[in-house]
Design a protein around this motif. Structure first.
Motif, short mmCIF file in Angstrom:
data_model
loop_
_atom_site.label_atom_id
_atom_site.label_comp_id
_atom_site.label_asym_id
_atom_site.label_seq_id
_atom_site.Cartn_x
_atom_site.Cartn_y
_atom_site.Cartn_z
N GLU A 94 0.83 -1.21 0.00
CA GLU A 94 0.00 0.00 0.00
C GLU A 94 0.86 1.25 0.00
OE1 GLU A 94 -3.85 -1.71 2.52
OE2 GLU A 94 -2.16 -0.82 3.56
N ARG A 143 -7.72 11.88 -6.08
CA ARG A 143 -8.82 11.03 -6.55
C ARG A 143 -9.43 10.25 -5.39
NH1 ARG A 143 -7.74 8.61 -12.48
NH2 ARG A 143 -7.73 10.65 -13.48
N ARG A 188 -11.62 6.24 -7.19
CA ARG A 188 -10.97 5.09 -7.82
C ARG A 188 -10.07 4.40 -6.81
NH1 ARG A 188 -9.50 6.55 -13.93
NH2 ARG A 188 -11.52 7.42 -14.50
N PRO A 189 -9.96 3.09 -6.90
CA PRO A 189 -9.12 2.39 -5.92
C PRO A 189 -7.64 2.67 -6.11
CG PRO A 189 -10.00 0.86 -7.54
CD PRO A 189 -10.63 2.18 -7.82
N LEU A 190 -6.91 2.67 -5.00
CA LEU A 190 -5.46 2.84 -5.06
C LEU A 190 -4.85 1.67 -5.83
CD1 LEU A 190 -2.92 4.37 -3.96
CD2 LEU A 190 -2.95 2.76 -2.07
N ARG A 199 2.47 -7.12 4.58
CA ARG A 199 2.59 -6.88 6.03
C ARG A 199 2.64 -5.39 6.35
NH1 ARG A 199 7.54 -10.09 8.10
NH2 ARG A 199 7.01 -8.85 9.94
N MET A 221 -2.05 -11.65 -5.20
CA MET A 221 -0.94 -12.00 -4.32
C MET A 221 -1.13 -11.43 -2.92
SD MET A 221 1.96 -9.43 -5.65
CE MET A 221 2.67 -9.41 -4.02
N THR A 222 -1.65 -10.24 -2.87
CA THR A 222 -1.87 -9.67 -1.53
C THR A 222 -3.08 -8.77 -1.58
OG1 THR A 222 -0.91 -8.32 0.20
CG2 THR A 222 -0.31 -7.74 -2.02
N LEU A 234 -4.91 -5.44 -1.12
CA LEU A 234 -4.51 -4.04 -1.11
C LEU A 234 -5.75 -3.25 -0.78
CD1 LEU A 234 -2.20 -2.14 -1.59
CD2 LEU A 234 -2.70 -2.19 -3.99
N ARG A 287 -11.83 -5.52 1.97
CA ARG A 287 -12.85 -5.51 0.93
C ARG A 287 -14.23 -5.74 1.51
NH1 ARG A 287 -9.98 -7.61 -3.71
NH2 ARG A 287 -8.55 -5.92 -4.22
N ARG A 337 -15.46 3.74 -0.70
CA ARG A 337 -14.62 3.95 -1.89
C ARG A 337 -13.51 4.95 -1.59
NH1 ARG A 337 -17.17 3.08 -7.66
NH2 ARG A 337 -14.95 3.00 -8.00
N ALA A 345 -10.55 3.49 0.21
CA ALA A 345 -9.67 2.64 -0.59
C ALA A 345 -8.99 3.41 -1.72
CB ALA A 345 -10.47 1.47 -1.18
N SER A 346 -9.27 4.71 -1.82
CA SER A 346 -8.75 5.51 -2.93
C SER A 346 -7.40 6.13 -2.58
CB SER A 346 -9.74 6.62 -3.25
OG SER A 346 -9.67 7.62 -2.24
N PRO A 347 -6.67 6.62 -3.57
CA PRO A 347 -5.42 7.33 -3.28
C PRO A 347 -5.64 8.46 -2.28
CG PRO A 347 -5.61 6.94 -5.63
CD PRO A 347 -6.91 6.49 -5.02
N TYR A 379 -5.89 7.06 1.24
CA TYR A 379 -4.57 6.66 1.71
C TYR A 379 -3.71 7.87 2.04
CZ TYR A 379 -4.90 1.66 1.03
OH TYR A 379 -5.23 0.35 1.18
N ARG A 420 -2.38 -13.89 7.90
CA ARG A 420 -1.25 -12.97 7.86
C ARG A 420 -0.12 -13.48 8.74
NH1 ARG A 420 -4.52 -8.39 7.47
NH2 ARG A 420 -4.46 -7.90 9.66
N THR A 467 3.68 -14.43 7.73
CA THR A 467 4.87 -13.85 8.36
C THR A 467 5.90 -14.92 8.64
OG1 THR A 467 3.41 -12.31 9.45
CG2 THR A 467 5.63 -12.48 10.32
N ALA A 526 7.52 -16.10 5.51
CA ALA A 526 8.49 -15.13 4.99
C ALA A 526 9.76 -15.15 5.81
CB ALA A 526 7.87 -13.73 5.02
N GLU A 528 13.74 -16.45 4.67
CA GLU A 528 14.92 -15.58 4.65
C GLU A 528 16.08 -16.14 5.44
OE1 GLU A 528 12.83 -11.28 4.15
OE2 GLU A 528 13.69 -11.86 6.05
#
Lengths: 248, 332
Positions: A98, A113, A116-118, A142, B1-2, B4, B8, B179, B182-184, B187, B320, B324, B327, B331
């Motif tokens: 993220e 915006r 729209r989703p990131l 993580r 894969m992950t 984001l 949801r 929405r 979850a948007s830029p 964030y 999750r 961990t 992962a 390593e």
């Protein structure tokens, strides 16, 4: 050719302390330049003057010839000046994925915006590519606050790279990273685009000798010496002020 | 894969909404309370954009709620009775007012921010109280009628249309909130809350984003206020009082910040508790409410919505944790 980044007589004082006084530094495109010096030499302060986190009392900063001395931190970033922090400074509650996607959205000027989703496909792929290049893909899901310190240092670089900088300032990128991993970290930095100008503060002289092509030594807020790692290491003043004391 | 983005929307999340939609059939006597809850929940969602996402605090959020309410009421009183445009007008007026004061609010932090927002709220309350010609002063505004919603559903005496309307607007606000989270932009707001210096290093003009966040939250608050004016067909000075600003903050603390169900759960619990306690103990119910609030924040610091989130999040969290270990193992 104009330098990628140049400082001219950059100075700042805190009361009677001349933290940085009259520092000239020219960073051509493709530079791999180390900034070294004993603790309190003014290296981090100098980098803060370059990034705009601090305002200088005197002197100028030019990015690709353009005077950015009065530009804000975000404005400098938008012009291609990226940085990492000496003390890890991330978004503890965001996942690695993220955070990189957010950095990409910001680079593209899209953080206004709100519908729209990131996680759009193109951004998702690019974030995965950046994390993959740095070997950080296993940690993608993580939260950054839960990552080991070395992994957080890698994420510092990932976030800076996402901005696609033309000049990248790394403040002790390998600080606190185990010896084996720090070499790997620098090997990763070696794979960065050849025309990216890289300035890094580093204490580990082995890493400096191996990865830097040019070195500036600072002491007491001023430039003590400048040249190739070998030249600098042979400079008596440097040995006196920095290397000598370290080896003693 | 992950994954984001904030968790949801799970298909099962339709269930509480179906239950809310069925309220007129299950408990027809409670639709008035239901409308109030929906409006308070929307108001709390708007405050959560500030508190839970942008990391701003406000003790004057009711200013925008009240502005929206008065705008919608004045529009209806002057003959514009179409409800949806009335809502939009409420949001618009609140948003414009927020755009004027936001630069002042985001300049300061913490306690100073509380004082600035509180001061702005008090000033607006006083101004509204004096401007009797416009606001009706202490008497408020009433006696306006609204056209049927979408030209199809006339407002009825029992409040069924009002409830359906309020619930639909809440659902729209909820989807918008989801929405946005979850948007830029969402964030970026959370990034500014978690680490403003790092956001600047990414190139974000933090001040500008916070002003935008403040305006968006105010628009949503204005719509909630307009909704109250329209569904009760009246506006009182109380709609922009300090009491209402404090109440919505309590609701958000009860429900928990930063999650999409915080406002809804908080409003539901708060209004139900108020209703129940006031019937149980007509004289002392506010005291009991205070005790219940303190108990909640002491026992579940993340709010009741946080408990639901933890229950819901159990399975993904286990995944999750396993990830961990894999992962770390890979390593070493």
């Amino acid at each position: 050719m104009t330098a990628a980044l140049a400082s001219e007589g950059l100075s700042v004082s805190f009361g009677s302390l001349h933290a940085v006084s009259g520092v000239d530094l020219v960073l051509p495109a493709g530079a791999r330049h180390a900034l070294i010096g004993p603790n309190g030499a003014g290296k981090t302060t100098f980098v803060s003057l370059l990034t705009g986190a601090l305002a200088p009392d005197r002197g100028r900063v030019r990015l690709h010839g353009e005077d950015i001395t009065r530009a804000s931190v975000p404005a400098r970033v938008k012009r291609g000046l990226g940085r990492t922090f000496q003390v890890t400074s991330l978004f503890p509650e965001m996942t690695a994925f993220e955070a990189v996607a957010l950095a990409l959205a910001e680079r593209d000027g899209l953080t206004w915006r709100c519908l729209r989703p990131l996680a759009r496909r193109g951004r998702r792929d690019e974030a995965a590519e950046i994390l993959g290049r740095l070997g950080a893909l296993p940690q993608a899901g993580r939260p950054l606050g839960t990552l080991a310190y070395g992994q957080q240092r890698v994420m510092e670089i990932a976030l800076a790279l996402a901005g696609r900088p033309r000049v990248l300032l790394l403040d002790e990128p390998a600080a606190g990273v185990p010896a084996g991993e720090s070499t790997r970290l620098f090997e990763v930095l070696e794979t960065l685009p050849a025309d990216l100008a890289l300035l890094f503060i580093e204490h580990d002289m082995h890493l400096v000798r191996r990865f830097a092509r040019t070195v500036t030594v600072m002491a007491g807020g001023a430039v003590l010496a400048e040249g190739s790692p070998a030249e600098v290491a042979a400079d008596p003043a440097v040995r006196e002020a920095y290397l000598g004391r370290r080896r003693a | 894969m992950t994954t984001l983005g904030p968790r949801r929307v799970h298909p099962a999340e339709i269930l509480p909404w179906l239950a809310l939609a069925a309220l007129p059939w299950i408990a027809p006597d409670h639709v008035l309370l239901g409308s109030q809850i929906a409006i308070l929940a929307l108001f709390a969602l708007s405050l959560d954009l500030l508190v839970g996402h942008a990391g701003l605090v406000s003790l004057g959020h009711a200013a925008f709620f009240g502005l929206g309410a008065y705008a919608a009421a004045l529009l209806a009183l002057h003959g514009w009775s179409e409800p949806l445009t009335g809502l939009a007008a409420g949001g618009l007026v609140a948003g414009l007012a927020a755009a004027l004061v936001a630069p002042l609010v985001v300049r300061v932090h913490g306690l100073a921010q509380l004082m600035v927002t509180l001061g702005l709220g008090l000033m607006l309350h006083e101004a509204a109280s004096r401007a009797r010609v416009l606001t009706g002063g202490d008497d408020g505004l009433s006696g306006f009628d609204l056209s049927p919603v979408l030209g199809l559903f006339p407002f009825d005496l029992y409040g069924f249309t009002a409830y359906g309307y309020a619930l639909a607007v809440l659902a729209a606000g909820f989807l918008f909130y989801t929405r946005l989270a979850a948007s830029p932009f969402g964030y970026a707001l959370r990034g500014l809350k978690q680490n403003p210096a790092r956001m600047a290093a990414l190139g974000t003009d933090g001040r500008r984003r916070l002003i935008q966040g403040f305006v968006v939250a105010a628009v949503l608050a204005g719509i909630a206020g307009a909704l109250l004016a329209q569904t009760t067909q009246s506006v009182a000075l109380e709609s922009l009082s300090f009491h209402r600003s404090a109440e919505v903050l309590i609701v958000l603390c009860l429900g928990g910040t930063g999650g999409r169900y915080g406002g809804l759960v908080g409003a539901l619990v708060y209004m139900a508790a108020r209703d129940w306690l006031s019937a149980l103990s007509p004289h002392y119910w506010t005291g009991w409410l205070g005790a219940a609030m303190m108990l909640t924040v002491l026992v579940v610091p993340g709010g009741l919505g946080g408990v639901a989130r933890r229950l819901h999040g159990r399975l993904p969290r286990l995944h999750r944790a396993t990830g961990t270990r894999v992962a770390a193992g890979g390593e070493s």
